[in-house]
Design an enzyme around this catalytic site. Structure first.
Site, PDB file in Angstrom:
ATOM      1  N   LYS A 150       0.848  -1.198   0.000  1.00 36.87           N
ATOM      2  CA  LYS A 150       0.000   0.000   0.000  1.00 36.87           C
ATOM      3  C   LYS A 150       0.882   1.245   0.000  1.00 36.87           C
ATOM      4  O   LYS A 150       1.723   1.417   0.883  1.00 36.87           O
ATOM      5  CB  LYS A 150      -0.913   0.003   1.229  1.00 36.87           C
ATOM      6  CG  LYS A 150      -1.741   1.281   1.377  1.00 36.87           C
ATOM      7  CD  LYS A 150      -2.517   1.287   2.695  1.00 36.87           C
ATOM      8  CE  LYS A 150      -3.169   2.637   2.944  1.00 36.87           C
ATOM      9  NZ  LYS A 150      -3.834   2.713   4.261  1.00 36.87           N
ATOM     10  N   ASP A 203      -2.657  10.487   3.451  1.00 36.29           N
ATOM     11  CA  ASP A 203      -4.061  10.076   3.571  1.00 36.29           C
ATOM     12  C   ASP A 203      -4.823  11.058   4.456  1.00 36.29           C
ATOM     13  O   ASP A 203      -4.702  11.030   5.675  1.00 36.29           O
ATOM     14  CB  ASP A 203      -4.145   8.666   4.156  1.00 36.29           C
ATOM     15  CG  ASP A 203      -5.585   8.175   4.273  1.00 36.29           C
ATOM     16  OD1 ASP A 203      -6.460   8.773   3.616  1.00 36.29           O
ATOM     17  OD2 ASP A 203      -5.812   7.209   5.015  1.00 36.29           O
ATOM     18  N   LYS A 241     -10.376  12.704   7.986  1.00 35.62           N
ATOM     19  CA  LYS A 241      -9.877  12.274   9.287  1.00 35.62           C
ATOM     20  C   LYS A 241      -9.898  13.448  10.280  1.00 35.62           C
ATOM     21  O   LYS A 241      -9.862  14.610   9.869  1.00 35.62           O
ATOM     22  CB  LYS A 241      -8.422  11.792   9.158  1.00 35.62           C
ATOM     23  CG  LYS A 241      -8.229  10.500   8.407  1.00 35.62           C
ATOM     24  CD  LYS A 241      -6.754  10.152   8.345  1.00 35.62           C
ATOM     25  CE  LYS A 241      -6.515   8.859   7.578  1.00 35.62           C
ATOM     26  NZ  LYS A 241      -7.003   7.675   8.305  1.00 35.62           N
ATOM     27  N   ASP A 279       1.641   6.644   5.545  1.00 38.71           N
ATOM     28  CA  ASP A 279       0.657   5.663   5.075  1.00 38.71           C
ATOM     29  C   ASP A 279       1.159   4.913   3.849  1.00 38.71           C
ATOM     30  O   ASP A 279       0.484   4.025   3.335  1.00 38.71           O
ATOM     31  CB  ASP A 279      -0.677   6.358   4.767  1.00 38.71           C
ATOM     32  CG  ASP A 279      -1.872   5.436   4.943  1.00 38.71           C
ATOM     33  OD1 ASP A 279      -1.743   4.440   5.681  1.00 38.71           O
ATOM     34  OD2 ASP A 279      -2.931   5.701   4.358  1.00 38.71           O
ATOM     35  N   ASP A 281     -12.272   6.918   3.537  1.00 38.54           N
ATOM     36  CA  ASP A 281     -11.063   6.709   4.340  1.00 38.54           C
ATOM     37  C   ASP A 281     -10.669   5.235   4.387  1.00 38.54           C
ATOM     38  O   ASP A 281      -9.637   4.889   4.933  1.00 38.54           O
ATOM     39  CB  ASP A 281     -11.270   7.254   5.761  1.00 38.54           C
ATOM     40  CG  ASP A 281      -9.962   7.359   6.536  1.00 38.54           C
ATOM     41  OD1 ASP A 281      -8.901   7.463   5.884  1.00 38.54           O
ATOM     42  OD2 ASP A 281      -9.997   7.339   7.782  1.00 38.54           O
ATOM     43  N   GLU A 286      -9.530   3.593   1.956  1.00 41.68           N
ATOM     44  CA  GLU A 286      -8.995   3.672   0.585  1.00 41.68           C
ATOM     45  C   GLU A 286      -7.888   2.659   0.322  1.00 41.68           C
ATOM     46  O   GLU A 286      -7.657   2.261  -0.822  1.00 41.68           O
ATOM     47  CB  GLU A 286      -8.475   5.087   0.304  1.00 41.68           C
ATOM     48  CG  GLU A 286      -7.045   5.385   0.733  1.00 41.68           C
ATOM     49  CD  GLU A 286      -6.797   5.269   2.242  1.00 41.68           C
ATOM     50  OE1 GLU A 286      -5.665   4.973   2.631  1.00 41.68           O
ATOM     51  OE2 GLU A 286      -7.745   5.475   3.033  1.00 41.68           O
ATOM     52  N   ARG A 335      -7.631  -0.524   1.005  1.00 39.13           N
ATOM     53  CA  ARG A 335      -8.127  -1.781   0.438  1.00 39.13           C
ATOM     54  C   ARG A 335      -8.571  -1.605  -1.010  1.00 39.13           C
ATOM     55  O   ARG A 335      -8.538  -2.553  -1.782  1.00 39.13           O
ATOM     56  CB  ARG A 335      -9.258  -2.329   1.302  1.00 39.13           C
ATOM     57  CG  ARG A 335     -10.507  -1.480   1.329  1.00 39.13           C
ATOM     58  CD  ARG A 335     -11.383  -1.741   2.537  1.00 39.13           C
ATOM     59  NE  ARG A 335     -10.769  -1.236   3.759  1.00 39.13           N
ATOM     60  CZ  ARG A 335     -11.300  -1.377   4.977  1.00 39.13           C
ATOM     61  NH1 ARG A 335     -12.451  -2.015   5.119  1.00 39.13           N
ATOM     62  NH2 ARG A 335     -10.701  -0.898   6.035  1.00 39.13           N
TER      63      ARG A 335
END
Length: 503
Positions: free
Chosen positions: A271, A276, A283, A294, A353, A355, A357
């Site tokens: 990933k 993010d 968030k 991230d 959020d 995102e 996956r």
């Protein structure tokens, strides 16, 4: 960051002219059983006095620094505790060397010599001990000062020498050092990438780092641009990227080291969200700056690939990094939107959020095209992982027992432990959508499990393991060889798995 140089030589501790001579000691052990006995004799019993007065007992991570006053060639002796003899493992040695490197740096010494611990952990070899010593020292010496206008907060230790009591040990020590430097250097690389702010470490910059690695090692590199992703139908990755002005990149590195070219590859997918915000599902502001890390999974995949090439491991490895930012904006993906993934499956986006996956679904579907011998993804995927496991274990999910066991053993050797969680189909009820094949969140209950189960729908029938490193990728405090901030935990696990696979 410049990496500490590590070498080995044969010699006696009491005769070595080191800036700092590091000796390890187990709690409750007599000095006569330790390598320190000859040093103590030359120093007139100074070490024995420390033990008798209980100023130093050998407890785990305990330190005692003594100036030798010219009684031996070394200027100082640093005693480092390993804890009780029965509890000493490779990570005990790793932690001891991390503490030692920090203490040596405080003395402003440029180098140190360390004797091999007399206690070799059960089922471990001299090679593994040397690897652990090397990793601990290099990682404990780590500092990130790229943006400090006042310069470094302390001079780095430039070199460490591991002292062999017997010449036959030199070959094993050299191999352990070779592995340890490769794994530690990879972890330092990850920490550096994750420490850089997101206005520097963009998807384009990640692609440039991949190009530099490909040029250095001769690894094959392919970078898919937005137009390529559109033609392939990577709707999930493109949906996440829509809100950002930074163009997404889909990076594919191929290392071919197997003796048989046709050997099916190990495939890593990492990933790589370079920042993010949560997108439209924004968030909270508190600690959002941590989201520059991230992209830890992608950074670790990149670093592990470089290490495999540098170690010339005899296997084939494909590494995939779907890279983008997740930003709010007028073009950003919205809750309720439906995206069509590379696999053809459709996903209702109920939370922007979630995102990671989404980009991994396209990464995993692409990875399946290689017919992998093993497919491993690694990601800072869920806050639920932190809730479930705290900060000392990586969440493990998988579809094949043999692969899960191999990852578990590699984690124990590397000191980056994993804990298996269930991947039961009953949890998929939470991901069912009224309007698409599935939705991207399953509610608060079992959040780490539903995220992994979502990913499992894109891997096909290939042996697969998912590693959720959201619990370990960031540390709120400094530990033995773990800095405050990005840790790089997971990097050495991946590399150790590759090493174990070739042995």
């Amino acid at each position: 960051m410049k990496i500490m140089r590590v070498e080995t030589k044969a010699g006696r501790a009491e005769a070595d002219p080191a800036d700092v001579l590091v000796l390890t000691h187990c709690e409750g052990d007599s000095l006569s059983k330790q390598d320190a006995a000859s040093v103590d004799k030359a120093m007139g019993g100074a070490l024995r006095d420390l033990l008798q007065s209980k100023e130093f007992e050998g407890k785990a991570s305990e330190l005692a620094l003594i100036h030798t006053q010219g009684k031996i060639p070394a200027k100082r002796v640093l005693l480092v505790g390993l804890g009780k003899k029965t509890s000493v493992g490779l990570d005990s040695i790793r932690q001891a060397m991390g503490h030692a490197a920090k203490r040596v740096r405080q003395t402003k010494a440029g180098s140190f010599t360390v004797a091999i611990p007399t206690v070799i952990p059960r089922s471990s070899s001299v090679v593994e001990v040397a690897q652990a010593m090397t990793e601990g020292a290099i990682l404990g010496n780590y500092q990130f000062n790229a943006y400090r206008s006042d310069g470094a907060s302390g001079k780095d230790v430039e070199s460490m020498t591991i002292l062999a009591a017997q010449k036959p040990q030199l070959r094993q020590l050299s191999e352990g050092i070779r592995r340890g430097v490769a794994t530690a250097e990879a972890t330092v690389f990850v920490r550096d990438l994750c420490n850089h702010p997101s206005n520097v470490m963009t998807p384009t910059k990640i692609a440039q780092e991949a190009k530099a690695i490909a040029k250095e090692t001769g690894i094959s590199l392919k970078i898919l641009e937005q137009k390529d992703m559109e033609e392939l139908g990577m709707g999930a990755l493109l949906g996440v990227a829509r809100g950002s002005h930074e163009p997404p990149k889909f990076i594919i590195l191929e290392y071919r080291g197997a003796r048989k070219k046709e050997d099916r590859p190990v495939v890593f997918v990492g990933k790589t969200i370079t920042f993010d915000t949560g997108g439209i599902s924004l968030k909270p502001a508190e600690n959002m700056e941590h989201m520059k890390a991230d992209m830890t999974g992608g950074a670790e995949v990149l670093a592990a690939t470089r290490a495999a090439a540098r170690l010339k491991l005899p296997l084939n490895l494909v590494s995939i990094l779907p890279a983008t930012e997740n930003m709010p904006g007028g073009r950003a993906m919205k809750p309720g939107d439906i995206v069509k993934t590379l696999s053809g499956k459709t996903v209702e986006v109920q939370n922007t959020d979630a995102e990671g996956r989404l980009i991994l679904s396209d990464g995993l579907a692409y990875a399946a095209r290689y017919k992998p011998a093993a497919l491993i993804d690694i990601a800072t995927l869920t806050g639920a992982c932190v809730v479930a496991l705290g900060q000392f274990a990586i969440g493990l999910f998988g579809t094949e027992t043999k692969l899960k066991d191999a990852i578990r053993k590699a984690g124990l050797r590397a000191g980056e432990r994993v804990w298996e969680m269930p991947l039961w189909e009953e949890y998929f009820e939470q991901l069912k959508s009224d309007v698409a094949d599935m939705r991207n969140i399953g509610g608060r209950g079992g959040g780490m499990i539903t995220a992994a189960l979502f990913l499992s729908k894109f891997v096909g029938d290939w042996p697969w393991v998912h590693l959720d490193i959201a619990s370990t990728d960031w540390s709120e405090r400094e530990r033995a060889y773990i800095p405050k901030g990005p840790t790089g935990i997971g990097t050495r696990l991946l590399i150790q798995y590759l090493i174990d696979r070739t042995l």
